[in-house]
Design a protein around this motif. Structure first.
Motif: not given
Lengths: 127, 946
Positions: A17-32
């Protein structure tokens, strides 16, 4: 053991959840990806934890673990790969097209607050 | 002919014009007409049986567990409506052939028309209210397409939208009402519902069900205050208006009220809601019609008015009134369809439908004049035409109705409605056909060819014949339908002359008053124009605009373009919902003992936790983050092994490999580091939300794991029958390929679609601006000097055959041991990908010509064919069978049909994974990735050869 697994699920979820709340797409992918792990483990755990009793029929075995959540999670793992692949591709496409990998809409494109109450019609605008 | 086949025929007819879209109007019209005619013939073959009081049925179980059965019935009511739909449909098809111009896409028109016809026919032939609802929604959708057929006209689009909004909204309400009704009756079959009048009328849910169903019926039949959509739907081509608004769409609401008349009517609620709405609609719409300038608009409001009349009759709740309602349905359909077609002819030939620009057409268009006048006089209720008969019957019934103790109010209002009706009907005749000839018509008016006037002429003949000989022309149909509506045998004895009685007197009053009102027409028009009347369209637009604004307001507040904000709201909502559910759910507390903790799992757990913490801490260093993802995935796989899930462990670890490779490939073109953008405060809030979610989810998992199963798990069945039915020892695999094979079939299809999406995205990227950007790509990071290292190349070559054998082995043993198509597909993909990594994409691609698209397709087809194979054994889709085979030189081995399915899974997974990675590699190629001719950069043997 249950405590270990549930704390791991909690930890993976929090990280995801913390990672998908980031603003860059790669972090969101990692979060997912993290969230996929957490959810797959959670689904798996609904069959309750059993050690050394795989759901493979053997002579003399007395107990088996619940095979159904395993079957569900197995397809979920493969599908989550498919999802990750599509999302990565979209992130890559957005980066190549747009020049940055932000996931948020640029501030300039967002609606200014005062136009919200104005007339915004759906459809082709001739209504 | 089976009722089901009759209901299906129009849909078959809808296919033909679409398929023959280039063959012009004649072919489209003939193919549509053939289907309609055959259906009509089939329907008419049932007339003798239905006249004998039988109900013809055809029953198919569709989803019996939901009560949804494809049951069809033809009784008198269905017969009446079926004849109207198909008979007038046939005339409309012929009329439209000559009405449409060469430029109009005729194939499209006839396809829509037949779709609509099929939907209408489905409504009137359904014997299951859920099935009826499906057809009901289909009429809303297909009428939307028909009304908006002239897409270039803004009125057409707006009218279509308005009709869809209003009737669709009513349809939603009706779904709720029907579900309540079905629940009370205990069945969704109309036959059963009709038999449970007592239960329905005494139920406390009677009123809500009634209101919701009536909402659906009233919106469809354009009853006040939902009458406004119908005139706006007149932007449609005239054949559509004639069809939708004389015989079909708007009569669907009436049909429904008639269909449910035996169980819903007879109560005070029914009388006051239905009769009053009908009465108001009849008078109000007739009043408005007097002032309309557009011919079609005049006819539209008169249609609304006549629908109100029929609604009122149904609302009276008496059997005699139901008979009158059925008779007027027949009469209205004949004269109104003829009138719409006449209006269409006038529009077609004179170039305008505006009454102000017409007049004096009597001599210029004599045929049209005769047809239009006969139909309009019938609408006015002038003897001896059929409109007169049913109007007399209506007035007769109105004199018997008592409204709140008042015995003359309904009769007076009904007479007033009839008076207005005389006025607008005569106005139609007078101001269009009579008066001086003009010299400023947009076109020089003349009678059209036979093709255009034959259909309305036939209807006009019917109008006269029914009026003169009602006993032989219409008695049987009215008798059959009224008997079906009331549920008891009716003998209407229709006749032209009933003697000097009160209704005749009221008719005379209406006629005299109507003529008088027509004489006052011009001052009335002026007076009416001076008053600002509320415009229903403006009100509708204001309401929709307000609703859109409100929705936009909330949407924009919730999601302002910031994804993290939307996701944060989502996460918080999930936590709150979970908390609420947990606090109200009655959790029993831990009932299962905990498993003891061994040291090895503890180490794995610690590794997982540390890796996850590091992941959060170092996620900005993206390559490091990928390494950590690998560790976490590995630990998850290990925990699967420990917790008796070998299949999951195998799948997880192979997916892990391809995921990391994929992310690495993507990272090649993404920034390698993430800069810190968020303020500390945002990060704090995010961390708080994340912690909350994590705690909630972890606690939930813990609570579930510590409590016993609330119900005995269905897995026991699978464990007991895995070998017996599926022929496999590995229960997980048997579930995948057999018990839940349908799910798996869906999964591999989705996976295939995902891969194709990736391929399509890549194509788009390479073709567009990104493609140009990629061609000028400058790699930021330093490239390795030895990009295809000797060691890697040699090792991957060595393990390729081994991996392929392992993949085959895993695949073959999957039914009885951990493994199967999913894992095997992944293992083989990994083996192939390692070749790509070692020697470069282009080099490897040249040496193997596998079409990954075809692989995905072949996989889905193989799985599907295996499923279909079961049909030939008379078993349901995807039932599997197995047997033992002995081949010379081998031991006896088992062969299960599920293996074909698993092969499909294998092919699809392999194709999808390879296509995804392949797509990313193509992007690299575009970015100037060098193509190596040799398998490795430094090759000692090559050096030696020189």
């Amino acid at each position: 053991m249950e405590l270990l697994l549930s704390s791991a699920i909690g930890m993976l979820t929090a990280a995801g959840v913390y990672l998908i709340l980031r603003r860059r797409s790669f972090a969101v992918v990692l979060g997912m990806t993290m969230l996929s792990y957490a959810i797959n483990l959670f689904l798996f755990s609904t069959g309750r934890l059993v050690v050394n009793a795989p759901p493979i029929l053997r002579d003399g075995a007395t107990a088996y673990t619940d095979p159904l959540p395993q079957a569900l999670v197995l397809t979920a793992i493969v599908i989550s790969f498919g999802m990750t692949a599509v999302v990565v591709m979209m992130a890559l496409g957005a980066f190549l097209e747009g020049g940055d990998d932000r996931v948020d809409m640029p501030r300039a494109d967002r609606l200014p607050a005062d136009s919200l109450s104005g007339n915004r019609m759906s459809g082709d605008g001739d209504a | 002919m089976s009722p089901a086949l009759i209901a299906v025929l129009p849909f078959i007819g809808a296919l033909l014009p679409g398929l023959l879209i280039r063959s012009g109007r004649d072919i489209a019209a003939i193919s549509s007409a053939t289907a309609t005619f055959v259906a009509l013939l089939g329907l008419c073959l049932h007339i003798p049986a239905i006249m004998a009081g039988e109900v013809v049925t055809a029953r198919f179980d569709w989803l019996p567990s939901l009560g949804l059965n494809a049951n069809f019935r033809i009784d008198g009511l269905g017969l009446l409506f079926g004849i109207l739909i198909l008979g007038i449909g046939l005339l409309i098809i012929a009329y439209a052939r000559y009405y449409l111009s060469r430029e109009d896409p005729a194939g499209v028109f006839y396809t829509y028309l037949m779709l609509f016809q099929g939907a209408m026919l489905g409504i009137v032939l359904s014997d299951n209210i859920l099935l009826l609802l499906i057809f009901w929604e289909l009429t809303s959708l297909s009428s939307f397409l028909l009304i908006g057929y002239w897409k270039h006209l803004p009125e057409g689009r707006q009218g279509a939208r308005m009709a869809l909004t209003v009737t669709g909204m009513g349809g939603l309400a009706m779904i709720a009402g029907m579900l309540i009704l079905g629940n009370i009756a205990g069945s969704f079959d109309i036959t059963d519902i009709l038999a449970s009048r007592e239960a329905i009328q005494t139920s406390p849910y009677y009123l809500p069900a009634l209101l919701l169903i009536l909402l659906g019926a009233f919106t469809k039949s354009a009853q006040f205050p939902f009458h406004f959509w119908l005139p706006h739907a007149m932007a449609a081509p005239t054949p559509v208006s004639a069809y939708l608004h004389s015989a079909t769409m708007v009569k669907a609401g009436l049909f429904l009220m008639a269909r449910l008349w035996p169980v819903l009517s007879g109560t005070p609620e029914w009388f006051y809601i239905v009769a009053t709405t009908g009465l108001i609609t009849m008078v109000l719409a007739a009043w408005i019609a007097i002032f309309r300038d557009d011919l079609k608009s005049l006819l539209a409001f008169s249609t609304v008015s006549h629908l109100g009349l029929i609604t009122m009759l149904l609302g009276f709740g008496t059997e005699a009134a139901a008979v009158a309602a059925m008779f007027h349905i027949v009469n209205h359909a004949t004269f109104k369809a003829a009138l719409f077609m006449t209006a269409g002819i006038i529009d077609h030939e004179a170039g305008t439908r505006s009454i102000a620009r017409l007049g004096g057409l009597r001599r210029l268009m004599p045929v049209t004049f005769v047809i239009g006048t006969v139909a309009a006089l019938s609408m006015a209720g002038i003897p001896p035409l059929n409109g007169f008969l049913s109007k007399e019957a209506m007035l007769e019934q109105a004199t018997h109705a008592v409204w709140q103790g008042n015995p003359w109010l309904v009769a007076a209002m009904a007479t007033l409605g009839a008076l207005f009706s005389v006025c607008y009907s005569l106005r139609f005749v007078w101001q269009v056909f009579f008066g001086p000839e003009r010299n400023d018509y947009p076109h020089k008016p003349h009678d059209p060819g036979f093709g255009l006037w034959s259909a309305p002429a036939l209807l006009a003949v019917l109008v006269v014949l029914i009026g003169l000989f009602p006993g032989s022309m219409a008695d049987w149909l009215v008798e059959a339908s009224a008997s079906a509506v009331t549920g008891s045998a009716q003998h209407p004895h229709l006749a032209l002359w009933h003697g000097l009685n009160l209704p005749l007197a009221l008719s005379a009053v209406a006629l005299a008053g109507g003529v008088g009102l027509l004489a006052l027409n011009r001052p009335l028009l002026a007076a009416r124009a001076a008053i600002a009347w509320p415009d229903a369209k403006a009100i509708f637009d204001a309401i929709t605009r307000a609703a859109t604004c409100a929705a936009g307001f909330f949407t924009d507040r919730l999601t302002n373009g910031s994804m993290s904000r939307a996701l944060a709201a989502f996460a918080l909502t999930v936590v709150l919902c979970g908390l609420w559910a947990f606090s109200t759910g009655g959790y029993q507390g831990a009932t299962r003992p905990m498993l003891p903790v061994q040291p090895v799992p503890l180490v794995g757990w610690a590794a997982l936790m540390v890796a996850t913490c590091c992941m959060v801490a170092f996620h900005r260093r993206r390559i490091l983050a990928l390494v950590l993802v690998g560790i976490i995935g590995l630990m998850v796989s290990v925990s699967f092994i420990y917790l008796s899930a070998p299949d999951l462990a195998l799948t997880q670890i192979s997916v892990e490999v391809v995921t990391v490779v994929l992310l690495l490939l993507a990272l090649n073109f993404l920034p390698k580091f993430t800069v810190i953008e968020s303020r500390d405060r945002k990060r704090g809030v995010d961390a708080f939300i994340a912690t909350l979610t994590g705690l909630g989810f972890g606690a939930l998992a813990y609570a579930i794991m510590r409590s016993d199963f609330a119900f005995s798990p269905i897995s026991e069945y699978m464990l007991a029958n895995s070998y017996k039915l599926g022929g496999g020892d590995n229960v997980v695999n048997v579930i995948l390929v057999d018990f839940r094979g349908y799910d798996t079939f869906g999964e591999i299809t989705v996976l295939g679609i995902a891969a194709l999406t990736i391929f399509a995205l890549t194509e788009t990227l390479l073709a567009g601006a990104s493609g140009r950007r990629l061609r000028n790509w400058v790699h930021g990071s330093r490239r390795a000097g030895d990009r295809h290292p000797l060691m890697l190349v040699v090792v991957t070559r060595l393990i390729l055959p081994v991996s392929l054998v392992v993949g085959l082995y895993i695949f073959l043993r999957g039914h009885n041991m951990p493994g199967g198509g999913f894992v095997a597909g992944l293992v083989v993909s990994v083996a192939l990908v390692s070749q790509y990594m070692a020697s470069g994409f282009a080099w490897a691609q040249e040496r193997q010509k596998i079409n990954y698209h075809a692989l995905i397709g072949a996989g889905v087809i193989a799985a599907g064919l295996t499923g279909i194979g079961a049909w030939f054994a008379g078993l349901p889709f995807l039932s599997s069978t197995y047997g033992y085979v002995k081949l010379p030189g081998l031991e006896e081995f088992e062969l299960a049909s599920a293996m074909g399915f698993d092969l499909g899974v294998f092919l699809c997974v392999m194709g999808a994974v390879m296509l995804a990675l392949n797509s990313l590699s193509r992007i690299a190629r575009q970015a100037g990735e060098t193509v190596n001719l040799d398998p490795m950069d430094i090759d000692p043997s090559r050096e030696a050869r020189r």
